[in-house]
Motif scaffolding. Structure first.
Motif, short mmCIF file in Angstrom:
data_model
loop_
_atom_site.label_atom_id
_atom_site.label_comp_id
_atom_site.label_asym_id
_atom_site.label_seq_id
_atom_site.Cartn_x
_atom_site.Cartn_y
_atom_site.Cartn_z
N PHE A 145 -4.25 21.00 -46.86
CA PHE A 145 -4.98 21.75 -47.88
C PHE A 145 -6.23 22.41 -47.29
N ASP A 146 -7.00 21.63 -46.53
CA ASP A 146 -8.22 22.18 -45.93
C ASP A 146 -7.90 23.38 -45.03
N LYS A 147 -6.84 23.27 -44.25
CA LYS A 147 -6.45 24.35 -43.35
C LYS A 147 -6.10 25.61 -44.15
N VAL A 148 -5.32 25.44 -45.20
CA VAL A 148 -4.91 26.58 -46.02
C VAL A 148 -6.11 27.17 -46.76
N SER A 159 -11.01 32.87 -45.50
CA SER A 159 -11.27 33.87 -44.46
C SER A 159 -10.63 35.22 -44.79
N GLU A 160 -9.61 35.20 -45.62
CA GLU A 160 -8.95 36.43 -46.04
C GLU A 160 -9.60 37.01 -47.30
N HIS A 161 -10.65 36.36 -47.77
CA HIS A 161 -11.40 36.80 -48.96
C HIS A 161 -10.50 36.90 -50.18
N GLY A 189 -12.81 37.29 -57.84
CA GLY A 189 -12.84 38.74 -57.95
C GLY A 189 -11.59 39.30 -58.61
N PRO A 190 -11.69 40.53 -59.05
CA PRO A 190 -10.56 41.15 -59.77
C PRO A 190 -9.34 41.39 -58.88
N ASP A 191 -9.52 41.48 -57.58
CA ASP A 191 -8.41 41.75 -56.67
C ASP A 191 -7.83 40.48 -56.05
#
Length: 63
Positions: free
Chosen positions: A24-27, A33-35, A39-41
């Motif tokens: 879980f921590d890795k994912v 990191s992929e943001h 947010g709406p997106d």
């Protein structure tokens, strides 16, 4: 002898739970990191991530 089996089962459950938490921590770090949080997106919500984490931990604890 039975106490040894209980201890072994408990150790195995703890090991599986720790492995699930590590996955879980890795994912979570990858998603962050992929943001992809918030947010709406956002492709996935934090609640969905936590639900999946809960499912993984429960699965690990079942053995």
């Amino acid at each position: 002898m039975p106490n040894r089996m209980i201890s072994s089962d408990s150790s195995e459950k703890k090991r599986r739970a720790a492995a699930a938490r590590a996955r879980f921590d890795k994912v979570a770090l990858k998603i962050a990191s992929e943001h992809r949080f918030g947010g709406p997106d956002a492709e996935i919500t934090e609640i969905e991530i936590m639900e999946e984490a809960t499912r993984l931990v429960r699965e690990a604890l079942k053995g």
